[in-house]
Design an enzyme around this catalytic site. Structure first.
Site, short mmCIF file in Angstrom:
data_model
loop_
_atom_site.label_atom_id
_atom_site.label_comp_id
_atom_site.label_asym_id
_atom_site.label_seq_id
_atom_site.Cartn_x
_atom_site.Cartn_y
_atom_site.Cartn_z
N LYS A 198 59.82 -14.55 -42.03
CA LYS A 198 58.60 -15.35 -42.26
C LYS A 198 58.58 -16.54 -41.29
O LYS A 198 59.61 -16.87 -40.68
CB LYS A 198 58.57 -15.83 -43.71
CG LYS A 198 59.73 -16.75 -44.08
CD LYS A 198 59.82 -16.97 -45.59
CE LYS A 198 61.00 -17.85 -45.94
NZ LYS A 198 61.31 -17.83 -47.37
N TYR A 216 60.55 -47.93 -29.00
CA TYR A 216 59.62 -48.49 -29.98
C TYR A 216 60.34 -49.39 -30.97
O TYR A 216 61.45 -49.09 -31.42
CB TYR A 216 58.93 -47.37 -30.77
CG TYR A 216 57.83 -46.70 -29.99
CD1 TYR A 216 56.67 -47.39 -29.66
CD2 TYR A 216 57.96 -45.37 -29.60
CE1 TYR A 216 55.66 -46.76 -28.95
CE2 TYR A 216 56.95 -44.74 -28.89
CZ TYR A 216 55.81 -45.45 -28.57
OH TYR A 216 54.81 -44.83 -27.86
C1 LIG Z 1 62.70 -17.43 -47.53
C2 LIG Z 1 63.19 -16.51 -48.58
C3 LIG Z 1 64.45 -15.88 -48.49
C4 LIG Z 1 65.44 -16.20 -47.40
O1 LIG Z 1 66.12 -17.38 -47.75
P1 LIG Z 1 67.32 -17.96 -46.85
O2 LIG Z 1 67.84 -19.09 -47.65
O3 LIG Z 1 66.71 -18.40 -45.57
O4 LIG Z 1 68.28 -16.85 -46.69
C5 LIG Z 1 64.77 -14.95 -49.45
N1 LIG Z 1 63.93 -14.66 -50.48
C6 LIG Z 1 62.73 -15.27 -50.62
C7 LIG Z 1 61.86 -14.92 -51.76
C8 LIG Z 1 62.33 -16.22 -49.69
O5 LIG Z 1 61.15 -16.82 -49.84
#
Ligand SMILES: *Cc1c(COP(=O)(O)O)cnc(C)c1O
Length: 357
Positions: A35, A256
């Site tokens: 994702k 800054y």
């Molecule tokens: C993002 C996500 C994962 C992966 O999690 P990580 O901590 O990056 O391994 C697994 N399951 C779901 C439902 C997620 O949303």
């Protein structure tokens, strides 16, 4: 010459990290979580590199899945947030996508939609995170209801761990117990519970499918460790170069807010990276930066396009010298912790103007 700010993506490291998943969970199927553009590593590139060795991919939403189908990715793809609107369901069926169903609105939409073929459902149960998912008490009824629906192919059970990033936290055991009871009592065919922290730290959560995300990209999911401690290799190296080298006189301020004053006459470097590139503005003075492969401290505030570094230990550093902000020789977890965030956020924040190779 173009601005020297790039993210290098190491595909061999990615593949190594998938092997690490498999050595932790040798009999499980792997749903690689790609994702958010594969945590900003390039979803299509990552999917192509992993496709022959994983069983499925997971993304957030339909748009992310269609990008992969457009790029000819054939493996099953799970939409972790399911459908947002009923109009998405026919598209989901058409492209052989699988959906998570986590609330009654999504159930209603599924019942109303007209699909060209049945779809595969991941029924999400809330075992304690209290974000998405049905209450364990309602699962049996929903499961039976879905079983009778002609538009549903298989139904697998899933849940998400809230505290697995802390190896001591008792909550993971409680969530696992609730989950296992449901799997047994309903005689569920296949199920999935483990994210990266579950895969690495909690073998009892592995179930039938594991869902690695951050570990594929070579960052530790745990609060107190870095990639190499977990047998992982960082995939992304964020790099830039010195674009200016100057001398400050004792007592002069830099950046800054004039937030940092030089304690003595000293050389200072300006690096072409800033918060618009995803380098965290909260990184304090003292945060390590690699110049010519050696650590120097960040000094002064992070600007939008630049940072400044203390070159007292590298008096010969020159314009054009390479700078690494994180990567194999500088853990992203260390920078994240100094900036009071987590590696996930730093990786996801790398800016769109940073070219990836
Ligand atoms: C993002 C996500 C994962 C992966 O999690 P990580 O901590 O990056 O391994 C697994 N399951 C779901 C439902 C997620 O949303």
């Amino acid at each position: 010459m173009a601005r020297p700010t790039h993210a290098l993506i190491d595909i061999a490291a990615l593949q190594n990290n998938l092997q690490r998943v498999k050595s932790c969970a040798p009999t499980q199927r792997v749903m690689a979580v790609i994702k958010a553009n594969a945590y900003n590593h390039g979803a299509v590139k990552v999917a192509n590199a992993l496709e022959s060795n994983v069983d499925a991919f997971a993304v957030c939403c339909l748009e992310e899945a269609l990008e992969l189908r457009d790029a000819d990715i054939k493996k099953p793809i799970v939409l972790l947030e399911g459908a947002f609107h009923i109009d998405e369901l026919p598209v989901i069926a058409h492209h052989d996508l699988q959906i998570v169903i986590a609330m009654s609105k999504q159930l209603e939409q599924l019942v109303k939609a007209k699909l060209e073929k049945p779809i595969h459902i991941w029924l999400k149960v809330d075992t304690g995170m209290h974000r998405l998912g049905f209450s364990p008490n309602d699962i049996e009824q929903i499961y039976k209801f879905l079983k009778q629906n002609q538009q549903v192919e298989n139904i697998y059970l899933m849940s998400h761990l809230a505290c697995a990033d802390d190896r001591q936290d008792k909550m993971t055991e409680q969530q696992t117990e609730i989950f296992n009871q449901l799997v047994q009592s309903l005689n569920i065919e296949e199920s999935s519970l483990a994210n990266s922290a579950g895969i690495l730290g909690w073998p009892q959560t592995h179930a039938d499918w594991v869902r690695p995300g951050i570990m594929l990209y070579g960052a530790s999911p745990f609060v107190n460790s870095v990639a190499i401690d977990e047998g992982l290799q960082p995939v992304m190296q964020l790099q830039s170069a010195l674009i200016s080298v100057k001398r400050l006189r004792k007592g002069e301020a830099i950046g800054y807010g004039a937030a940092w004053h030089s304690p003595q006459n000293m050389p200072v470097g300006v690096v072409a990276i800033g918060y618009a590139d995803g380098y965290p503005r909260k990184a304090p003075s003292g945060t390590p930066v690699l110049v010519n492969g050696r650590r120097v401290p960040l000094i002064g505030r992070v600007s939008m396009d630049m940072i400044t570094v203390d070159l007292r230990t590298q008096p010969n550093a020159r314009i054009g010298d390479p700078v690494v902000l994180w990567g194999k020789s500088l853990p992203v977890e260390e920078i994240a912790s100094l900036a009071e965030t987590i590696a996930y956020e730093l990786l996801c924040n790398v800016g769109s103007r940073v070219e990836m190779f």
